[in-house]
Enzyme design. Structure first.
Site, PDB file in Angstrom:
ATOM      1  N   GLY A   1       1.236 -11.474   3.489  1.00 22.89           N
ATOM      2  CA  GLY A   1      -0.095 -10.937   3.149  1.00 22.89           C
ATOM      3  C   GLY A   1      -0.330  -9.251   2.628  1.00 22.89           C
ATOM      4  CB  CYS A   2      -2.091  -7.341   0.370  1.00 26.04           C
ATOM      5  SG  CYS A   2      -3.718  -8.444   0.270  1.00 26.04           S
ATOM      6  CE1 TYR A   3      -8.089  -5.969   3.324  1.00 25.08           C
ATOM      7  CE2 TYR A   3      -8.016  -8.199   2.645  1.00 25.08           C
ATOM      8  CZ  TYR A   3      -8.722  -7.105   2.420  1.00 25.08           C
ATOM      9  OH  TYR A   3      -9.824  -6.769   2.014  1.00 25.08           O
TER      10      TYR A   3
END
Length: 865
Positions: free
Chosen positions: A676-678
């Site tokens: 995921g990005c976060y």
């Protein structure tokens, strides 16, 4: 002899260009391929460029010239070079300067030119009876002096622009509006500035319109007050902003002169030589200051950037030949010697280097069998840290001469002269040596330049140095009887030195590097155990099918695949866009379909897809994965962008964060879960400190509203977000689980969405062992851990989210330690659509399919350390 011949040719070129340039018309951008250039330019400009390239060939081989042209045009036009011109050069060498810049212009290169005007200012001041005043080498600039400074800058700028226009070069004077500044010390220096911002817009607009930007180093305060800024300092600020391949300082000496020998220093590799260089007796005053400034500048630029200090007459030779002409300064890499296989630490890095060997590449010899052979002999290996170059010498045995058994270099290793550094290290350790090279090797002339003699038989060439006559006779006898076998090769594909051109000399210092390196390393320092794979072995095209391609991530991935040298899109599936043409993809005419389970099974059965990309919402892609699995061919690769398989415990899925996970596992995986990005940014920002963490790190994350997807909701409602910040999923967010599970410790994470479109900022508070680390030591840990990572930048300052938007990497900075010295705050930024999703997906695809890890990722948008 050769050096003088090339020097004379360079001067002839400077004179010839003045005649050639009169024929030229504006050429916005011209590549190395002349056929492509002919289609894009008029016949007259094509003729001009061809003539210029032919003239360049007088100072180097055609291959050298085309090699460097291709290298320089591989980046955006404004990232080619920043050239700082001393004021004295405009006065004394204006025709030569204009000729050199015309050369670059007519081959489609657009340097950013910034000039000084120190000597002219002094002359004008003296004419008006004003004595120039300096403090600490800085000119005191009062109102009267500023009047002269401004007048002088405008006059000299116009002189250079006019000279270029007369040679058919479109040049644009930019005398203000670029440098923002504050007073350096108003009481002490008066109207002298310290640059605090650079406005790129006027420069980019000039280059976009086909003009060379010609700048002065005048700066302005926010209120519009003109301030005088040192031209060298201004050039450095330009370089930090544009991150060019080359920073060129033109001066009368033509380089840095060794005060002991009186000779020009050819190359300085800062990572290897900096500390010892500063201890040299002749490195003092201005020379020491210049080297320190360049060292500090290059620390913040990509490793591909370098500084050249050069005389104007030799500019072409410096830029377009391997031998160079002035002083080349670059970061380089430290060299490491290893005497056993266990010393390599990362066997996959060693195997990747061995795959450059033609025999291993062709399957005639396996890397494993060669490594097994090394276990039974005494050898010494030489390489830079990322093993762009690997040399293996089999030591003397039973009175026989030592043999250079492998000399394997990437194209980067050849271009950056790492090969010469390695060979020089070998010569220090081995007074005599022999090696065998295939006569078709593209770098044959380089090997000739290193040898005392050679002998040819059956398509192979025996080279040696340091041997006595009787030893040569014995060696040739063994070679002639075929007792000496296994021709080494640096690769037939590199072709950097296919003609006998004198290589650039290497400036080195006598010391035992390995022991010095070990003594300088601090206990907290950790090298990158998992370096990037820059070059792949696969050159065959592969077909990509995107399932759920209508979102932002899918659009970005499509754009990168469109420019990828090997990937092709075969299918895109979207229920909403079925029947519409795929936009942003130019390799083929692709229409959206709405693939069902049976369609996917059929495509897999017919082997029509090499890699499936699942760009679907969480909880949706399992039926599609099951459909592919049910066919049972096992030929295709699946990359899932959702969170569905990030917590897999079956062992079927590999978590695809290359900078932190074992790249060899990703390369061999058939199912890859894209992080995921976060979670990507948080892991990169926390992982290097795991051994020092004493409690729960807390992550305050803020994302642009593109992270909320395209489906309407309050989190992507622009009106609702205006002047607002929305916290959501305050506990147990899925990324909190992801970060914690991957790092093996509890992490608290609170996400927010803000009113900008793309980009994430994390502010992370990390509890650490009291008084265990200083801020500088923490930063060093991060720099060491991510050394060589093209998509990770370590910054001393806290990064800003506006600077990461549209960039393909992660920036980590801040490293503020509290007064109790038991907590550090780290800031990380990432573009959620790129490195947070599509860029990382492409990295994983490249690794899984055997391509170069960064293939298809635009260089001009990469954030580098």
């Amino acid at each position: 002899m050769l050096r003088h011949t090339i020097g004379r040719a360079s001067k002839r070129i400077s004179r010839s260009t003045r005649n050639v340039s009169k024929l030229a018309t504006s050429t916005k951008s011209v590549g190395v391929d002349t056929q492509t250039a002919a289609k894009a330019a008029t016949a007259k400009s094509y003729s001009t460029r061809s003539t210029v390239v032919q003239l360049l060939n007088n100072i180097g081989s055609k291959r050298e010239v085309e090699q460097y042209l291709k290298y320089f045009t591989s980046v955006s036009q404004q990232q080619f070079a920043v050239i700082k011109v001393g004021g004295a050069i405009i006065t004394q060498q204006l025709p030569e300067l204009a000729s050199c810049l015309a050369f670059l212009y007519h081959v489609g290169l657009y340097p950013i030119v910034l000039h000084g005007t120190g000597p002219q200012i002094n002359e004008l001041l003296e004419n008006e009876g004003v004595e120039p005043e300096y403090i600490d080498g800085i000119r005191i600039t009062n109102d009267k002096t500023m009047e002269v400074v401004r007048k002088c800058f405008l006059e000299q700028n116009l002189r250079l622009v006019t000279a270029l226009e007369k040679m058919g070069v479109h040049a644009r004077p930019i005398t203000a509006g670029v440098f923002g500044a504050e007073y350096l010390d108003q009481d002490k220096y008066q109207l002298v500035g310290k640059v605090n911002s650079v406005n790129k817009a006027p420069i980019e607009a000039a280059i976009e319109a086909g003009y060379l930007p010609i700048l002065t180093s005048l700066a302005e305060t926010p209120s519009g007050q003109l301030l005088n800024v040192n031209a060298d300092v201004a050039a450095g600020e330009l370089a930090r902003e544009f991150e060019p391949l080359k920073i060129v300082y033109l001066n009368e000496k033509g380089g840095i002169i060794n005060g002991n020998t009186g000779e020009k220093v050819s190359v300085i590799n800062l990572d290897e030589e900096y500390e010892d260089l500063l201890k040299e007796s002749w490195v003092k005053y201005g020379t020491k200051l210049k080297i320190k400034e360049i060292h500090d500048l290059l620390q913040h630029l990509p490793r591909s950037s370098s500084v050249a200090i050069i005389d104007v007459d030799d500019l072409q030779k410096e830029l377009f030949t391997d031998s160079g002409a002035g002083t080349l300064i670059r970061r380089g890499y430290k060299l490491i010697n290893r005497n056993s296989l266990k010393d390599f630490g990362n066997p996959d890095l060693l195997r990747a280097a061995l795959l450059r060997d033609p025999e291993i590449k062709a399957g005639k010899l396996s890397a494993a069998s060669y490594l097994k052979t090394l276990e039974s002999v005494q050898f010494k290996s030489y390489g830079d840290e990322p093993l762009e170059v690997l040399a293996i010498v089999i030591a003397e045995q039973e009175g026989k001469v030592a043999k250079l058994d492998k000399f394997l270099s990437s194209r980067t290793g050849w271009l950056n002269n790492v090969t010469d550094n390695i060979f020089n290290s070998i010569k220090k350790d081995f007074s005599s040596l022999y090696w065998i090279v295939n006569e078709n090797d593209a770098n044959l002339s380089w090997y000739f330049s290193k040898a005392d003699g050679s002998f040819v038989k059956n398509g192979e060439i025996l080279f040696w140095y340091g041997l006595k006559t009787n030893e040569v006779s014995e060696l040739i006898k063994e070679f002639d009887s075929s007792n000496l076998v296994s021709a080494l090769s640096s690769s037939k594909e590199s072709g950097v030195f296919s003609s006998p051109v004198q290589k650039r000399g290497i400036h080195t210092f006598t010391r035992t590097f390995q022991s010095a390196f070990k003594s300088q390393r601090r206990q907290y320092s950790t090298s990158n155990p998992n370096p990037p794979i820059r070059e792949g072995t696969n050159t065959k095209p592969s077909r990509v099918a995107l399932i759920g391609a209508r979102g932002y991530t899918g659009q970005n991935l499509i754009s990168m695949i469109d420019k990828h040298p090997y990937l092709e899109i075969s299918h895109v599936s979207s229920r909403e866009l079925k029947g519409q043409k795929l936009q942003g993809y130019n390799k083929d005419n692709i229409v959206y379909s709405n693939l069902q389970i049976e369609d996917i099974k059929k495509l897999e059965e017919n082997n029509e897809v090499d890699v499936w990309v699942m760009a679907l919402p969480n909880g949706v892609c399992k039926p599609f994965v099951d459909a592919i699995d049910s066919v049972g061919t096992g030929k295709s690769t699946i990359v899932d962008l959702s969170a569905d398989y990030r917590f897999d415990t079956t062992g079927e899925w590999t978590y695809g964060l290359p900078e932190l996970n074992d790249r060899s596992k990703i390369a061999s995986a058939k199912k890859i879960s894209n992080p995921g990005c976060y979670a990507t940014a948080a892991q990169v920002a926390i992982a290097p400190l795991v051994d020092y963490i004493t409690g729960t790190p807390t992550v305050f994350g803020v994302s642009g509203y593109s992270g909320a997807g395209t489906k309407p909701s309050p989190k992507n409602d622009v009106d609702f977000l205006a002047n607002n910040l929305i916290p959501y999923s305050l506990t147990d967010h899925i990324h909190e689980r992801e970060i914690s599970s991957q790092l093996g410790l509890d992490v608290a994470f609170t996400p927010h969405v803000a009113q900008w479109f793309q980009g994430i900022s994390h502010t992370i508070s990390i509890p650490i062992k009291p008084k265990s680390l200083t801020s500088r030591e923490i930063r060093n840990i991060y720099q060491d851990r991510f050394q060589g990572e093209q998509l990770i930048t370590i910054s001393g300052e806290a990064p800003l989210v506006k600077d990461i938007s549209g960039k393909h990497g992660v920036v980590v900075g801040g490293f503020a330690v509290n007064s109790k010295e038991d907590r550090v705050v780290v800031v990380a930024t990432i573009d959620n659509l790129l490195k947070g999703a599509s860029t990382q997906c492409l990295q994983n695809i490249n690794l899984a399919l055997g391509y170069g890890e960064y293939d298809g990722i635009p260089d001009d948008l990469i954030i580098r350390g």
